[in-house]
Design a protein around this motif. Structure first.
Motif, mmCIF file in Angstrom:
data_model
loop_
_atom_site.group_PDB
_atom_site.id
_atom_site.type_symbol
_atom_site.label_atom_id
_atom_site.label_comp_id
_atom_site.label_asym_id
_atom_site.label_seq_id
_atom_site.Cartn_x
_atom_site.Cartn_y
_atom_site.Cartn_z
ATOM 1 N N MET A 1 15.279 19.696 8.653
ATOM 2 C CA MET A 1 14.259 18.867 8.613
ATOM 3 C C MET A 1 14.048 18.014 7.443
ATOM 4 N N SER A 2 13.747 16.759 7.720
ATOM 5 C CA SER A 2 13.615 15.622 6.759
ATOM 6 C C SER A 2 12.499 15.781 5.838
ATOM 7 N N SER A 3 12.366 15.484 4.620
ATOM 8 C CA SER A 3 11.372 15.911 3.573
ATOM 9 C C SER A 3 10.542 14.535 3.980
ATOM 10 N N PRO A 4 9.001 14.822 3.737
ATOM 11 C CA PRO A 4 8.011 13.431 4.053
ATOM 12 C C PRO A 4 8.312 12.393 3.128
ATOM 13 N N LYS A 5 8.029 11.225 3.499
ATOM 14 C CA LYS A 5 8.172 10.073 2.505
ATOM 15 C C LYS A 5 7.229 9.938 1.410
ATOM 16 N N LYS A 6 7.360 9.858 0.192
ATOM 17 C CA LYS A 6 6.508 9.697 -0.841
ATOM 18 C C LYS A 6 5.976 8.253 -0.679
ATOM 19 N N ALA A 7 4.694 8.255 -1.157
ATOM 20 C CA ALA A 7 3.935 7.105 -1.323
ATOM 21 C C ALA A 7 4.498 6.261 -2.664
ATOM 22 N N THR A 8 4.672 5.036 -2.240
ATOM 23 C CA THR A 8 5.151 4.204 -3.337
ATOM 24 C C THR A 8 4.389 3.187 -3.739
ATOM 25 N N THR A 9 3.141 2.869 -3.121
ATOM 26 C CA THR A 9 2.106 1.934 -3.252
ATOM 27 C C THR A 9 0.604 2.740 -3.315
ATOM 28 N N GLU A 10 -0.182 2.451 -4.201
ATOM 29 C CA GLU A 10 -1.609 3.009 -4.288
ATOM 30 C C GLU A 10 -2.284 2.318 -3.170
ATOM 31 N N PRO A 11 -2.783 3.058 -1.960
ATOM 32 C CA PRO A 11 -3.546 2.302 -0.805
ATOM 33 C C PRO A 11 -4.951 1.852 -1.969
ATOM 34 N N HIS A 12 -5.244 0.493 -1.209
ATOM 35 C CA HIS A 12 -6.179 -0.149 -1.447
ATOM 36 C C HIS A 12 -7.117 -1.042 -0.665
ATOM 37 N N VAL A 13 -8.058 -1.378 -0.622
ATOM 38 C CA VAL A 13 -8.815 -2.249 0.330
ATOM 39 C C VAL A 13 -8.639 -3.742 -0.160
ATOM 40 N N ILE A 14 -8.292 -4.666 0.690
ATOM 41 C CA ILE A 14 -8.019 -6.039 0.277
ATOM 42 C C ILE A 14 -9.447 -7.035 0.450
ATOM 43 N N GLU A 15 -9.728 -6.929 1.873
ATOM 44 C CA GLU A 15 -10.836 -7.528 2.228
ATOM 45 C C GLU A 15 -11.748 -6.688 3.189
ATOM 46 N N GLU A 16 -13.029 -7.087 3.237
ATOM 47 C CA GLU A 16 -13.959 -6.802 4.223
ATOM 48 C C GLU A 16 -14.600 -8.049 4.700
ATOM 49 N N GLU A 17 -14.391 -7.933 5.949
ATOM 50 C CA GLU A 17 -15.134 -9.361 6.820
ATOM 51 C C GLU A 17 -16.022 -8.830 7.876
ATOM 52 N N LEU A 18 -17.085 -9.257 7.891
ATOM 53 C CA LEU A 18 -18.405 -8.779 8.509
ATOM 54 C C LEU A 18 -18.083 -9.404 10.027
ATOM 55 N N ILE A 19 -18.057 -8.436 10.937
ATOM 56 C CA ILE A 19 -17.941 -8.873 12.258
ATOM 57 C C ILE A 19 -19.424 -8.926 13.057
ATOM 58 N N ALA A 20 -20.141 -8.065 12.951
ATOM 59 C CA ALA A 20 -21.351 -8.045 13.683
ATOM 60 C C ALA A 20 -22.661 -7.115 12.613
ATOM 61 N N SER A 21 -23.773 -7.509 12.576
ATOM 62 C CA SER A 21 -24.797 -6.776 11.887
ATOM 63 C C SER A 21 -26.205 -6.797 12.504
ATOM 64 N N GLY A 22 -26.645 -5.768 12.375
ATOM 65 C CA GLY A 22 -28.080 -5.165 13.023
ATOM 66 C C GLY A 22 -28.934 -4.995 12.089
#
Length: 216
Positions: A1-22
């Motif tokens: 069984m192969s070992s799980p891949k290790k994360a190489t990058t810290e996950p993060h949000v780049i942009e939040e774009e508004l689609i619709a708003s109520g």
């Protein structure tokens, strides 16, 4: 069984774009970087009512009614929820107002939805509700209610326009059993945190050294 891949990058949000708003919620396209370094998008719902100076959107109240010569009961609410298309069984809850503490919001919402006046005995850290869908958060507030107090003998709700909430008292030591009985009688959906709490109480009362097992 192969070992799980290790994360190489810290996950993060780049942009939040508004689609619709109520009035109460909005839909956004969230662009983010995953642990492998790939850029991806996600559809996210958010409350439009979030207040910048408070930690969470809302309070969820776990209220225990204590009365002489009665079993301790959990104070629940039943109400019609349009997204579900049916009634739900929930803990009392509500949004935190601007410049309002978590404790104050919990006691206010409890009074409005159930008519009961209580005392805060504990507050949880900020918790997420459905993180795969939304950034909505809540803090659970534990409240004790003195049922022998005059104003708690015949409590009067203070519901707003369009609010229709039925108060249900379920004995703590039969909490899961009573919920299961209710599910057999009517079309109702139970809030997930309510059923998890019920399982925990059942475990604590009857099988404290075993893992909970659901009936098939």
């Amino acid at each position: 069984m192969s070992s799980p891949k290790k994360a190489t990058t810290e996950p993060h949000v780049i942009e939040e774009e508004l689609i619709a708003s109520g009035k109460w919620v909005k839909l956004e396209k969230t662009t983010y970087v995953d642990p492998s370094g790939s850029t991806r998008t996600w559809e996210t719902t958010k409350r439009t009512t979030r207040v910048a100076n408070i930690a969470s959107d809302a309070v969820t109240i776990i209220a225990l009614l204590k009365r002489t010569l009665h079993k301790d009961c959990v104070v629940m609410v039943r109400q019609f929820r349009p997204p579900m298309g049916c009634n739900t069984l929930e803990f009392p809850a509500g949004l935190i107002d601007d410049n309002e503490t978590v404790e104050t919001a919990a006691l206010r919402e409890l009074k409005e939805e159930t008519g009961y006046k209580g005392e805060v005995v504990g507050v949880t850290p900020v918790t997420c509700l459905d993180p795969g869908l939304s950034n909505c958060t809540t803090q659970m507030v534990m409240v004790h209610i003195n049922g022998d107090d005059t104003e708690n003998i015949n409590p009067t709700q203070q519901l707003g326009d369009g609010e229709f909430v039925e108060v249900i008292l379920l004995p703590l030591n039969e909490f899961q059993q009573k919920i299961d009985e209710l599910l057999k009688k009517e079309k109702i959906v139970v809030q997930s945190m309510v059923y998890i709490y019920a399982m925990g109480m059942s475990q604590a009362f009857f099988k404290p050294r075993e893992l909970p097992v659901l009936k098939q």
